[in-house]
Scaffold this motif. Structure first.
Motif, PDB file in Angstrom:
ATOM      1  N   GLY A  15       0.819  -1.214   0.000  1.00 29.52           N
ATOM      2  CA  GLY A  15       0.000   0.000   0.000  1.00 29.52           C
ATOM      3  C   GLY A  15       0.846   1.254   0.000  1.00 29.52           C
ATOM      4  N   ALA A  16       1.939   1.238   0.754  1.00 32.68           N
ATOM      5  CA  ALA A  16       2.833   2.396   0.793  1.00 32.68           C
ATOM      6  C   ALA A  16       3.483   2.615  -0.571  1.00 32.68           C
ATOM      7  N   LYS A  17       3.896   1.532  -1.219  1.00 32.77           N
ATOM      8  CA  LYS A  17       4.514   1.660  -2.545  1.00 32.77           C
ATOM      9  C   LYS A  17       3.503   2.118  -3.580  1.00 32.77           C
ATOM     10  N   LEU A  18       2.289   1.583  -3.502  1.00 37.74           N
ATOM     11  CA  LEU A  18       1.234   2.017  -4.414  1.00 37.74           C
ATOM     12  C   LEU A  18       0.930   3.504  -4.217  1.00 37.74           C
ATOM     13  N   GLY A  19       0.932   3.950  -2.968  1.00 33.30           N
ATOM     14  CA  GLY A  19       0.729   5.365  -2.686  1.00 33.30           C
ATOM     15  C   GLY A  19       1.804   6.236  -3.310  1.00 33.30           C
ATOM     16  N   TRP A  20       3.049   5.762  -3.280  1.00 37.92           N
ATOM     17  CA  TRP A  20       4.130   6.531  -3.894  1.00 37.92           C
ATOM     18  C   TRP A  20       3.971   6.570  -5.410  1.00 37.92           C
ATOM     19  N   TYR A  21       3.613   5.429  -6.017  1.00 37.76           N
ATOM     20  CA  TYR A  21       3.426   5.397  -7.472  1.00 37.76           C
ATOM     21  C   TYR A  21       2.305   6.341  -7.900  1.00 37.76           C
ATOM     22  N   LEU A  22       1.226   6.393  -7.127  1.00 36.11           N
ATOM     23  CA  LEU A  22       0.131   7.313  -7.422  1.00 36.11           C
ATOM     24  C   LEU A  22       0.596   8.762  -7.282  1.00 36.11           C
ATOM     25  N   HIS A  23       1.344   9.049  -6.231  1.00 33.58           N
ATOM     26  CA  HIS A  23       1.906  10.378  -6.009  1.00 33.58           C
ATOM     27  C   HIS A  23       2.781  10.777  -7.201  1.00 33.58           C
ATOM     28  N   ALA A  24       3.630   9.858  -7.662  1.00 36.59           N
ATOM     29  CA  ALA A  24       4.524  10.145  -8.787  1.00 36.59           C
ATOM     30  C   ALA A  24       3.735  10.390 -10.076  1.00 36.59           C
ATOM     31  N   ALA A  25       2.678   9.612 -10.301  1.00 36.33           N
ATOM     32  CA  ALA A  25       1.873   9.786 -11.510  1.00 36.33           C
ATOM     33  C   ALA A  25       1.185  11.151 -11.518  1.00 36.33           C
ATOM     34  N   ILE A  26       0.622  11.542 -10.390  1.00 43.34           N
ATOM     35  CA  ILE A  26      -0.034  12.850 -10.299  1.00 43.34           C
ATOM     36  C   ILE A  26       0.988  13.964 -10.476  1.00 43.34           C
ATOM     37  N   TYR A  27       2.164  13.786  -9.883  1.00 39.91           N
ATOM     38  CA  TYR A  27       3.249  14.758 -10.046  1.00 39.91           C
ATOM     39  C   TYR A  27       3.572  14.946 -11.530  1.00 39.91           C
ATOM     40  N   LEU A  28       3.700  13.845 -12.258  1.00 37.42           N
ATOM     41  CA  LEU A  28       4.035  13.938 -13.680  1.00 37.42           C
ATOM     42  C   LEU A  28       2.950  14.647 -14.480  1.00 37.42           C
ATOM     43  N   VAL A  29       1.689  14.308 -14.240  1.00 41.60           N
ATOM     44  CA  VAL A  29       0.583  14.914 -14.990  1.00 41.60           C
ATOM     45  C   VAL A  29       0.500  16.416 -14.716  1.00 41.60           C
ATOM     46  N   VAL A  30       0.507  16.791 -13.451  1.00 38.00           N
ATOM     47  CA  VAL A  30       0.376  18.204 -13.092  1.00 38.00           C
ATOM     48  C   VAL A  30       1.570  19.008 -13.598  1.00 38.00           C
ATOM     49  N   ASN A  31       2.755  18.464 -13.450  1.00 40.14           N
ATOM     50  CA  ASN A  31       3.932  19.220 -13.858  1.00 40.14           C
ATOM     51  C   ASN A  31       4.127  19.245 -15.372  1.00 40.14           C
ATOM     52  N   LEU A  32       3.590  18.266 -16.069  1.00 36.47           N
ATOM     53  CA  LEU A  32       3.558  18.336 -17.526  1.00 36.47           C
ATOM     54  C   LEU A  32       2.679  19.518 -17.944  1.00 36.47           C
ATOM     55  N   PHE A  33       1.525  19.667 -17.286  1.00 39.61           N
ATOM     56  CA  PHE A  33       0.639  20.797 -17.552  1.00 39.61           C
ATOM     57  C   PHE A  33       1.345  22.126 -17.254  1.00 39.61           C
ATOM     58  N   LEU A  34       2.056  22.189 -16.134  1.00 41.44           N
ATOM     59  CA  LEU A  34       2.780  23.422 -15.792  1.00 41.44           C
ATOM     60  C   LEU A  34       3.881  23.721 -16.796  1.00 41.44           C
ATOM     61  N   THR A  35       4.523  22.687 -17.310  1.00 42.16           N
ATOM     62  CA  THR A  35       5.577  22.885 -18.305  1.00 42.16           C
ATOM     63  C   THR A  35       4.986  23.426 -19.605  1.00 42.16           C
ATOM     64  N   VAL A  36       3.816  22.916 -19.979  1.00 42.64           N
ATOM     65  CA  VAL A  36       3.134  23.439 -21.169  1.00 42.64           C
ATOM     66  C   VAL A  36       2.793  24.913 -20.957  1.00 42.64           C
ATOM     67  N   LEU A  37       2.284  25.261 -19.775  1.00 36.69           N
ATOM     68  CA  LEU A  37       2.000  26.668 -19.478  1.00 36.69           C
ATOM     69  C   LEU A  37       3.258  27.522 -19.600  1.00 36.69           C
ATOM     70  N   VAL A  68       4.058  27.882 -23.425  1.00 37.06           N
ATOM     71  CA  VAL A  68       3.047  28.593 -24.214  1.00 37.06           C
ATOM     72  C   VAL A  68       2.934  30.053 -23.790  1.00 37.06           C
ATOM     73  N   PHE A  69       2.888  30.306 -22.492  1.00 33.62           N
ATOM     74  CA  PHE A  69       2.659  31.661 -22.005  1.00 33.62           C
ATOM     75  C   PHE A  69       3.910  32.344 -21.465  1.00 33.62           C
ATOM     76  N   GLY A  70       5.004  31.624 -21.424  1.00 34.91           N
ATOM     77  CA  GLY A  70       6.246  32.220 -20.949  1.00 34.91           C
ATOM     78  C   GLY A  70       6.324  32.393 -19.441  1.00 34.91           C
ATOM     79  N   TYR A  71       5.534  31.620 -18.715  1.00 35.79           N
ATOM     80  CA  TYR A  71       5.577  31.706 -17.249  1.00 35.79           C
ATOM     81  C   TYR A  71       6.903  31.162 -16.730  1.00 35.79           C
ATOM     82  N   THR A  72       7.498  31.879 -15.813  1.00 34.39           N
ATOM     83  CA  THR A  72       8.751  31.391 -15.223  1.00 34.39           C
ATOM     84  C   THR A  72       8.551  30.851 -13.815  1.00 34.39           C
ATOM     85  N   TRP A  73       7.404  31.126 -13.210  1.00 33.22           N
ATOM     86  CA  TRP A  73       7.149  30.683 -11.843  1.00 33.22           C
ATOM     87  C   TRP A  73       6.902  29.190 -11.743  1.00 33.22           C
ATOM     88  N   THR A  74       6.626  28.519 -12.872  1.00 33.99           N
ATOM     89  CA  THR A  74       6.260  27.099 -12.827  1.00 33.99           C
ATOM     90  C   THR A  74       7.394  26.203 -12.335  1.00 33.99           C
TER      91      THR A  74
END
Length: 95
Positions: free
Chosen positions: A18-40, A43-49
């Motif tokens: 369960g602990a390992k599954l929790g980490w894998y889920l955490h890592a997957a969400i990290y990748l999705v959200v930060n991929l979105f931030l990288t696109v921002l 596209v918009f030239g944001y440096t705070w991301t």
């Protein structure tokens, strides 16, 4: 360390999985959200991301260390517990 009963072994296996599954889920969400931030950022030239990427990445790294290296049954944790147990035993015998 005493041998584990089949029930204890099963409980520990479920807890660690369960602990390992929790980490894998955490890592997957990290990748999705930060991929979105990288696109921002591109596209918009944001440096705070970069700040959430680095801060959250550090948190993800600590989470991974806790799960894979310091979690229940990990070698480092078991050695620390054994040393502490021995130290406490020596203190009890000395008093």
């Amino acid at each position: 360390m005493r041998p584990l009963s089949p029930e204890d072994l099963e409980r520990l296996a479920h807890k660690r999985a369960g602990a390992k599954l929790g980490w894998y889920l955490h890592a997957a969400i990290y990748l999705v959200v930060n991929l979105f931030l990288t696109v921002l950022a591109f596209v918009f030239g944001y440096t705070w991301t970069i700040y959430p990427v680095l801060g959250w990445g550090l948190g993800l790294a600590f989470h991974g260390i806790a799960v894979f290296f310091l979690g229940a049954g990990a070698g480092v944790r078991e050695r620390l517990v054994r040393r502490e147990r021995e130290r406490l035993q020596r203190q009890l015998e000395g008093s």
